[in-house]
Design a protein around this motif. Structure first.
Motif, mmCIF file in Angstrom:
data_model
loop_
_atom_site.group_PDB
_atom_site.id
_atom_site.type_symbol
_atom_site.label_atom_id
_atom_site.label_comp_id
_atom_site.label_asym_id
_atom_site.label_seq_id
_atom_site.Cartn_x
_atom_site.Cartn_y
_atom_site.Cartn_z
ATOM 1 N N ASN A 157 1.004 -1.061 -0.002
ATOM 2 C CA ASN A 157 -0.115 0.048 0.097
ATOM 3 C C ASN A 157 0.915 1.237 0.013
ATOM 4 O OD1 ASN A 157 -2.271 -1.643 0.219
ATOM 5 N ND2 ASN A 157 -2.143 -1.651 2.309
ATOM 6 N N SER A 184 -1.506 3.445 11.348
ATOM 7 C CA SER A 184 -2.456 3.641 10.340
ATOM 8 C C SER A 184 -3.230 2.585 9.652
ATOM 9 C CB SER A 184 -1.395 4.152 9.031
ATOM 10 O OG SER A 184 -0.551 5.075 9.498
ATOM 11 N N ASP A 232 -3.999 1.666 6.749
ATOM 12 C CA ASP A 232 -3.546 1.044 5.580
ATOM 13 C C ASP A 232 -1.714 0.718 5.837
ATOM 14 O OD1 ASP A 232 -3.072 3.672 5.520
ATOM 15 O OD2 ASP A 232 -3.511 4.137 3.424
ATOM 16 N N ASP A 262 1.271 -1.134 5.862
ATOM 17 C CA ASP A 262 1.867 -2.284 5.512
ATOM 18 C C ASP A 262 2.466 -3.144 6.506
ATOM 19 O OD1 ASP A 262 0.911 -2.656 2.778
ATOM 20 O OD2 ASP A 262 2.207 -1.000 2.409
ATOM 21 N N LYS A 321 -1.348 -5.093 12.608
ATOM 22 C CA LYS A 321 -0.409 -5.123 11.488
ATOM 23 C C LYS A 321 0.984 -5.812 11.876
ATOM 24 C CE LYS A 321 -2.908 -2.037 9.631
ATOM 25 N NZ LYS A 321 -3.735 -2.396 8.545
#
Ligand SMILES: *Cc1c(COP(=O)(O)O)cnc(C)c1O
Length: 360
Positions: A90, A138, A140, A142, A166
């Protein structure tokens, strides 16, 4: 021959037993008539060295088959680029900046996408680890990136951050194999070996298998893809053969010390000798918040630049070398990695006591 107590942050002290074994095998490795430095990486002899090295590492650290163990070149610093190139699907990643090495990794990642600094301890010269229980991860991202033991500042995460699901990526260069760890908490764990494991010039990267794909940033060089190295058993190109051999010897040595649990016990005892002295000294002070103290790198100061310099010089004359702090911090730093014997730490503390009496 006279060996010193070497408190260098890296390249650093290696176990004397290991150096002696390497010396014995230097000219003729187990009857093959040549040194490991001279043999083909495709030879049966070297194949058995790399296989045993990996097997011993897996056994020591409890690495299951879903993780690949890669022996890569370019040191820890090349991973600062390799990680985003391989993981930034991303083009977003979150970094926790707790020292120079984390900062360098964060800066490098900015070339490949959005690298958010979600926490930092720079406000107090990296003397602590920020609270990482509820960070603004965040949605999104990675991955979330940390440097687990901060070599320059002497702090260590005692608890891994809450990454809210994550992937966690960790640089463990200066605490590698100093205590047991649970690899399943990490997507990638990696470290340059010259701090705690072997000679300089190699990194061991433990990468979860599902992260090793062809889906990397489009411009990623072949040599920078984890898949290239994973598919070729770390022998896509000529590996750092001698370094792998030395690491293998150190793994055997760690096994003889009782594995990582044995190592942890020894490291805690060594660090306690030094920290206990610092806590009651009238001259020397540790620079790090107590809860976040590293077992491996111990920075301390006298409060006077002149005395610091005098101490470093006088210690070196007694065979206690490389105690000068990092140029960005000043003062002193004693790196007391796995291979530093208790005797070395005790000798250092005795010398500090004497110096304090004579100079206070
Ligand atoms: C020493 C160090 C590095 C850099 O290692 P190189 O092998 O010189 O690239 C990176 N991270 C940490 C935590 C270090 O201690």
């Amino acid at each position: 021959m006279s060996r010193v107590y070497n408190f260098s942050a890296g390249p650093a002290v290696l176990p004397e037993e290991v150096l002696k074994e390497a010396q014995e095998e230097m000219l003729d490795y187990r009857g093959c008539g040549m040194s490991v430095m001279e043999m083909s990486h495709r030879s049966k002899m070297f194949e058995s060295i790399i296989e045993k090295t990996e097997a011993d590492f897996r056994e020591l650290a409890g690495i299951p088959s879903e993780y690949k163990v890669l022996f890569l070149q370019g040191g820890a610093s090349l991973q600062f680029a390799m990680i985003p190139m391989n993981l930034m699907k991303n083009r977003v990643a979150d970094y926790i900046v707790t020292g120079q090495w984390a900062k360098k990794a964060w800066q490098e990642a900015q070339k490949y996408g959005t690298a958010n600094k979600i926490a930092s301890s720079e406000d107090k010269t990296f003397t602590y680890i920020p609270d990482c229980s509820d960070l603004p991860i965040s949605p999104d991202a990675d991955y979330v990136y940390i440097c687990e033991n901060n070599t320059i500042y002497g702090t260590k995460y005692k608890k891994l951050p809450n990454t809210k699901g994550k992937l966690l990526v960790s640089d463990v260069s200066s605490c590698f194999l100093s205590e047991p760890f649970d690899i399943t908490r990490y997507g990638i764990l990696y470290g340059g070996v010259q701090k705690n494991i072997g000679p300089a010039g190699m990194v061991i990267a433990v990468v979860r298998e599902d992260l090793i794909t062809d889906d990397v940033l489009p411009f990623t060089p072949t040599m920078m893809k984890y898949k290239t190295h994973a598919d070729a058993g770390s022998m896509y190109n000529t590996p750092n053969c001698y370094c792998i051999y030395m690491c293998g010897k150190v793994f055997e040595w760690i096994k003889r010390q009782g594995g990582l649990a044995g190592m942890k016990e020894k490291n805690e005892k060594k660090a306690a000798v030094l920290y206990d002295f610092l806590d009651q000294s009238r001259m020397f002070k540790g620079t790090v918040v107590k809860e976040d103290r590293s077992l491996m790198n111990v920075p301390f100061v006298t409060g006077s630049k002149e005395l610091d310099a005098k101490f470093v010089q006088a210690a070196a004359e007694e065979g206690l070398v490389n105690l000068k702090g990092h140029r960005t911090v000043g003062g002193m730093r004693a790196s007391i990695y796995n291979a530093m014997p208790m005797e070395g730490v005790k000798t250092l503390v005795e010398f500090m006591k004497k110096f304090e009496e004579e100079n206070l």
